[in-house]
Design a protein around this motif. Structure first.
Motif, PDB file in Angstrom:
ATOM      1  N   UNK A  18      27.854  -6.175 -24.788  1.00 33.71           N
ATOM      2  CA  UNK A  18      28.898  -6.145 -23.847  1.00 33.71           C
ATOM      3  C   UNK A  18      30.021  -6.168 -24.263  1.00 33.71           C
ATOM      4  N   UNK A  19      30.298  -6.963 -25.561  1.00 35.49           N
ATOM      5  CA  UNK A  19      31.661  -6.840 -26.127  1.00 35.49           C
ATOM      6  C   UNK A  19      31.950  -6.151 -27.286  1.00 35.49           C
ATOM      7  N   UNK A  20      30.508  -5.798 -28.056  1.00 35.27           N
ATOM      8  CA  UNK A  20      30.632  -5.095 -29.267  1.00 35.27           C
ATOM      9  C   UNK A  20      31.408  -5.454 -30.327  1.00 35.27           C
ATOM     10  N   UNK A  21      31.220  -6.941 -30.630  1.00 36.99           N
ATOM     11  CA  UNK A  21      32.216  -7.571 -31.379  1.00 36.99           C
ATOM     12  C   UNK A  21      31.562  -7.234 -32.985  1.00 36.99           C
ATOM     13  N   UNK A  22      32.330  -6.923 -34.029  1.00 36.11           N
ATOM     14  CA  UNK A  22      31.719  -6.805 -35.368  1.00 36.11           C
ATOM     15  C   UNK A  22      31.327  -7.867 -36.124  1.00 36.11           C
TER      16      UNK A  22
END
Length: 401
Positions: free
Chosen positions: A188-192
């Motif tokens: 949903x946020x696609x943080x690395x």
């Protein structure tokens, strides 16, 4: 010419009513106001003339605010019900879950009250739809705003509050904390990188997004799944997360402002909340509508409109408008199946949610109608018809966790 709103204020303290009369004098060109010292007097006034909005105190001798709200809901379901409550009345406020549409904290300045009434009545304009008005009158289990949502708002109004205070408030609810962290670390946020601390999550999300996630988690989890075993809770939740992530990615791809990207994500996350509301309130009747859509391969919204006179999108848009979510988010939810009806003239949260919803494979657990492709006329009007293939390529790169 717009008709003036009729608003009824109820409080057992004469000084409070006098203060409201003085403070709201400047709104007399917009509102017809009446004032009642107790619940029975309010009901007498409502028998004599209709009111668009009721604003009531909670702690009153004789008939309490909860009892008044319950009676107004039964007799006059089309009236928007607001609570104006002192901080000491917090417990009483949470006793009226499902009875009040919105809560306002005392002291409430006139502009804040005006804004709340405006949001409520904008949402209430949906009640021009007789099907929606009749349907809402039958519902007695509308989802409520969670306690932590109100507490977050109070923290925001405290000039001395900081991020540590906000994180500590969320951390008091371990289940909510775990869900927020799971969402932050999802596609949903696609943080690395992984976020494992609620303070880091709050710092990354910002208050507006945090409040919305709290709202969404609570809305989906406040009803026991066993109450409606036929309803696919988990697939709907995963579908909502997926549409939210895809809508955000589309808005980013179109280089929309960050605010639009967030509105798209929130609209996607909450776009099918109306299905949950209808399933909980209508039970077997709504199961029949789902079965009809699936067996006849008809869009769910078409079957809802035929049987209920409204759709899950309108139900959710109405409720979230009352809760005070930003207008672009409410628009995205209300019109995600019929964007051309919105009057929107440019790419925005609605466009992103509509495309994210319709440019995706059909899911076996969900009823038909969301995978028939986007509204070509709407995209033509926006001058975006030629971007569908690019969007398909972009969305193909997104995977949901």
């Amino acid at each position: 010419m717009n008709q003036r709103l009729r608003i009824l204020f109820v409080d057992d303290e004469p000084m409070v009513l006098d203060g409201l009369r003085r403070a709201l004098r400047g709104f007399r060109s917009e509102w017809d106001m009446a004032f009642a010292p107790n619940g029975p007097a309010a009901l007498t006034l409502m028998e004599q003339q209709p009111f668009d909005v009721l604003v009531t105190d909670m702690r009153m001798p004789g008939m309490t605010g909860v009892e008044l709200l319950r009676e107004v809901q039964r007799r006059y379901p089309e009236t928007v019900r607001l609570v104006l409550s002192g901080q000491a009345d917090e417990q009483a406020v949470f006793e009226c879950i499902g009875l009040a549409h919105q809560y306002l904290a005392k002291p409430c300045d006139p502009e804040s009250l005006r804004s709340a009434v405006r949001r409520a009545t904008l949402a209430g304009s949906c009640l021009n739809n007789p099907g929606l008005r009749e349907l809402l009158g039958r519902m007695d289990r509308l989802p409520s705003l969670p306690r932590i949502y109100h507490e977050l708002n109070r923290k925001l109004e405290d000039p001395e509050a900081n991020l540590e205070d906000i994180a500590a408030l969320v951390a008091k609810d371990p289940a909510m904390t775990a869900k927020i962290l799971k969402l932050v670390n999802s596609a949903f946020f696609g943080l690395p990188h992984t976020v494992s601390d609620i303070f880091d999550a709050v710092q990354y999300l910002g208050m507006a997004t945090l409040k919305t996630l709290v709202l969404a988690v609570h809305a989906f989890e406040q009803y026991p799944a066993e109450a409606i075993p036929w309803f696919p809770w988990e697939p709907i939740w995963q579908h909502s997360l997926d549409v939210g992530a895809r809508a955000r990615a589309l808005a980013r791809f179109e280089e929309a402002p960050e605010s639009v990207q967030e509105q798209a994500a929130v609209g996607g996350l909450l776009h099918d909340l109306g299905q949950l509301i209808l399933a909980v309130n209508l039970k077997d009747e709504y199961q029949g509508i789902w079965h009809e859509a699936a067996s006849q391969q008809r869009p769910l919204t078409e079957c809802e409109q035929a049987r209920l006179g409204t759709t899950h999108a309108e139900v959710a848009g109405y409720l979230l408008g009352l809760w005070g979510l930003p207008d672009p988010v409410v628009e995205a939810i209300t019109f995600h199946h019929a964007p051309d009806a919105s009057g929107s003239a440019s790419f925005g949260a609605l466009t992103a949610v509509h495309i994210a919803e319709t440019l995706r494979p059909c899911e076996a657990e969900l009823p038909p109608g969301t995978c028939s492709g986007p509204d070509a006329g709407y995209l033509q009007k926006l001058g975006l018809a030629g971007r569908v293939e690019l969007w398909q390529q972009q969305l193909a790169t997104i995977t949901s966790s």
